[in-house]
Design a protein around this motif. Structure first.
Motif, mmCIF file in Angstrom:
data_model
loop_
_atom_site.group_PDB
_atom_site.id
_atom_site.type_symbol
_atom_site.label_atom_id
_atom_site.label_comp_id
_atom_site.label_asym_id
_atom_site.label_seq_id
_atom_site.Cartn_x
_atom_site.Cartn_y
_atom_site.Cartn_z
ATOM 1 N N ASN A 17 0.846 -1.185 0.000
ATOM 2 C CA ASN A 17 0.000 0.000 0.000
ATOM 3 C C ASN A 17 0.886 1.241 0.000
ATOM 4 N N PRO A 18 0.683 2.190 -0.928
ATOM 5 C CA PRO A 18 1.565 3.368 -1.010
ATOM 6 C C PRO A 18 1.593 4.175 0.281
ATOM 7 N N PHE A 19 0.462 4.290 0.951
ATOM 8 C CA PHE A 19 0.417 5.095 2.172
ATOM 9 C C PHE A 19 1.226 4.434 3.290
ATOM 10 N N VAL A 20 1.057 3.115 3.467
ATOM 11 C CA VAL A 20 1.788 2.399 4.526
ATOM 12 C C VAL A 20 3.284 2.448 4.260
ATOM 13 N N PHE A 21 3.650 2.193 3.009
ATOM 14 C CA PHE A 21 5.079 2.184 2.676
ATOM 15 C C PHE A 21 5.698 3.572 2.865
ATOM 16 N N SER A 22 4.981 4.606 2.437
ATOM 17 C CA SER A 22 5.514 5.967 2.600
ATOM 18 C C SER A 22 5.573 6.363 4.076
ATOM 19 N N PHE A 23 4.616 5.873 4.888
ATOM 20 C CA PHE A 23 4.661 6.173 6.321
ATOM 21 C C PHE A 23 5.882 5.521 6.973
ATOM 22 N N ILE A 24 6.151 4.260 6.611
ATOM 23 C CA ILE A 24 7.317 3.572 7.185
ATOM 24 C C ILE A 24 8.603 4.297 6.813
ATOM 25 N N CYS A 25 8.711 4.669 5.528
ATOM 26 C CA CYS A 25 9.925 5.380 5.094
ATOM 27 C C CYS A 25 10.060 6.721 5.821
ATOM 28 N N SER A 26 8.940 7.444 5.952
ATOM 29 C CA SER A 26 8.976 8.748 6.633
ATOM 30 C C SER A 26 9.346 8.582 8.106
ATOM 31 N N TRP A 27 8.808 7.558 8.732
ATOM 32 C CA TRP A 27 9.110 7.333 10.158
ATOM 33 C C TRP A 27 10.581 6.995 10.347
ATOM 34 N N LEU A 28 11.139 6.146 9.468
ATOM 35 C CA LEU A 28 12.552 5.772 9.585
ATOM 36 C C LEU A 28 13.462 6.974 9.366
ATOM 37 N N VAL A 29 13.067 7.861 8.438
ATOM 38 C CA VAL A 29 13.895 9.043 8.180
ATOM 39 C C VAL A 29 13.790 10.032 9.335
ATOM 40 N N TYR A 30 12.559 10.278 9.778
ATOM 41 C CA TYR A 30 12.365 11.268 10.841
ATOM 42 C C TYR A 30 12.958 10.787 12.164
ATOM 43 N N ASN A 31 12.821 9.509 12.472
ATOM 44 C CA ASN A 31 13.361 8.933 13.712
ATOM 45 C C ASN A 31 14.615 8.112 13.400
ATOM 46 N N PRO A 71 5.785 11.915 10.470
ATOM 47 C CA PRO A 71 5.806 10.857 9.444
ATOM 48 C C PRO A 71 4.427 10.593 8.840
ATOM 49 N N LEU A 72 3.388 10.662 9.697
ATOM 50 C CA LEU A 72 2.032 10.452 9.186
ATOM 51 C C LEU A 72 1.643 11.556 8.211
ATOM 52 N N PHE A 73 2.003 12.801 8.556
ATOM 53 C CA PHE A 73 1.696 13.929 7.674
ATOM 54 C C PHE A 73 2.450 13.809 6.344
ATOM 55 N N PHE A 74 3.738 13.467 6.405
ATOM 56 C CA PHE A 74 4.534 13.311 5.181
ATOM 57 C C PHE A 74 4.004 12.175 4.305
ATOM 58 N N ALA A 75 3.588 11.071 4.954
ATOM 59 C CA ALA A 75 3.041 9.943 4.180
ATOM 60 C C ALA A 75 1.750 10.350 3.470
ATOM 61 N N PHE A 76 0.925 11.117 4.152
ATOM 62 C CA PHE A 76 -0.334 11.568 3.561
ATOM 63 C C PHE A 76 -0.075 12.491 2.367
ATOM 64 N N VAL A 77 0.840 13.446 2.565
ATOM 65 C CA VAL A 77 1.173 14.379 1.478
ATOM 66 C C VAL A 77 1.804 13.634 0.303
ATOM 67 N N TYR A 78 2.676 12.691 0.596
ATOM 68 C CA TYR A 78 3.355 11.940 -0.461
ATOM 69 C C TYR A 78 2.351 11.102 -1.265
ATOM 70 N N SER A 79 1.445 10.407 -0.559
ATOM 71 C CA SER A 79 0.489 9.529 -1.243
ATOM 72 C C SER A 79 -0.441 10.308 -2.163
ATOM 73 N N LEU A 80 -0.852 11.502 -1.706
ATOM 74 C CA LEU A 80 -1.759 12.299 -2.527
ATOM 75 C C LEU A 80 -1.032 13.128 -3.573
ATOM 76 N N GLY A 81 0.160 13.566 -3.257
ATOM 77 C CA GLY A 81 0.839 14.494 -4.159
ATOM 78 C C GLY A 81 1.698 13.853 -5.216
ATOM 79 N N ILE A 82 2.173 12.610 -4.972
ATOM 80 C CA ILE A 82 3.099 12.005 -5.937
ATOM 81 C C ILE A 82 2.489 11.816 -7.325
ATOM 82 N N PRO A 83 1.168 11.459 -7.475
ATOM 83 C CA PRO A 83 0.615 11.360 -8.840
ATOM 84 C C PRO A 83 0.667 12.688 -9.592
#
Length: 281
Positions: A17-31, A71-83
């Motif tokens: 799922n793009p949102f889950v994957f982007s959240f994990i990546c954002s969390w790992l980068v932020y933390n 990370p949740l905010f970045f994942a949301f923005v990434y999932s909606l904005g990347i297209p």
């Protein structure tokens, strides 16, 4: 084994799922300190932060503000904005390619073109010529078939017209065969017992006249038939007076010409000669 595969497939679906994957990546980068600490465990560094174990360090980092919110905010923005971002770069790339081709054509105006482009244009030209030849062949084939059909149609039409003409001629001939009006007129009848007896024929009416021109006996002409110079007909009295059955007189004649007939009347030789109204009186 099936349970393990089911769990694996569920995890795979979640991670894909793009949102889950982007959240994990954002969390790992932020933390980033947590994964680094897990990879390179150093107790002295934990002590500097006031932590005795790695678990104390992880709890300390997770207790910070926004460790999950950002990370949740970045994942949301990434999932909606990347297209939108992908489409934007695709549009920019297409515009750049179009602009480059346009500028290349302008730059090559009146000059030479590359060998690759020349070969490509030559192949396109050959394909266009081949398509044109195929169209020309199809057109010639169509015109040939059209000409053949037109020839066949004209042949059938001529044959039909000929049949119509033959049918008309046959109908006219058949009508003349049974047309007794050919004998219309004034006739002088001659036989062994009668000389110059006046006869008047009008279509199917055959009248025997007296010297004053009045009919003494009127016959109805039936079964008239003419073929070449031979004429056949039968006379029946229209108003028999002295006989119960009307008398029939069979004529079997031959034409010498249009105004002269000879032949047999009930077995007796006779002749008929057509005369004008003046000579008839």
């Amino acid at each position: 084994m099936e349970k393990v595969l089911e769990v694996y497939n569920n995890i795979k679906d979640r991670l894909s799922n793009p949102f889950v994957f982007s959240f994990i990546c954002s969390w790992l980068v932020y933390n980033w300190r947590i994964p680094v600490a897990l990879i390179r465990y150093d107790k002295s560094q934990f002590s500097g932060c006031g932590c005795h174990t790695i678990f104390d360090f992880i709890s300390f980092e997770l207790a910070k503000t926004n460790s999950f919110l950002f990370p949740l905010f970045f994942a949301f923005v990434y999932s909606l904005g990347i297209p939108y971002v992908k489409n934007f770069f695709r549009i920019v790339s297409a515009c750049a390619q179009k602009w480059g081709e346009s500028e290349e054509i302008k730059a090559l105006d009146g000059g030479k073109i590359g060998i690759n482009k020349y070969l490509k244009l030559r192949e396109e030209y050959k394909e266009a010529i081949k398509k044109l030849e195929d169209v020309d062949k199809e057109e010639k084939k169509y015109l040939t078939e059209k000409g053949k059909l037109l020839t066949d149609f004209n042949g059938v039409r001529e044959e039909l017209n000929q049949k119509i003409k033959e049918n008309g001629d046959l109908r006219d001939s058949l009508a003349r065969t049974f047309d007794s009006s050919i004998l219309n007129g004034n006739w002088l009848y001659n036989s062994s017992g009668k000389l110059n007896q006046k006869i008047k024929i009008n279509n199917s009416s055959y009248s025997v006249l007296d010297n004053n021109g009045f009919p003494t006996i009127v016959y109805e002409m039936k079964h008239f038939f003419i073929k070449s110079d031979y004429i056949f007909f039968v006379l029946f009295e229209e108003e028999p007076t002295f006989r119960d059955n009307p008398m029939s007189i069979i004529h079997n004649l031959r034409r010498n010409n249009d105004d002269s007939l000879v032949g047999m009347l009930n077995g007796e030789e006779i002749s008929l000669r057509r005369v004008s109204e003046v000579n008839f009186k």
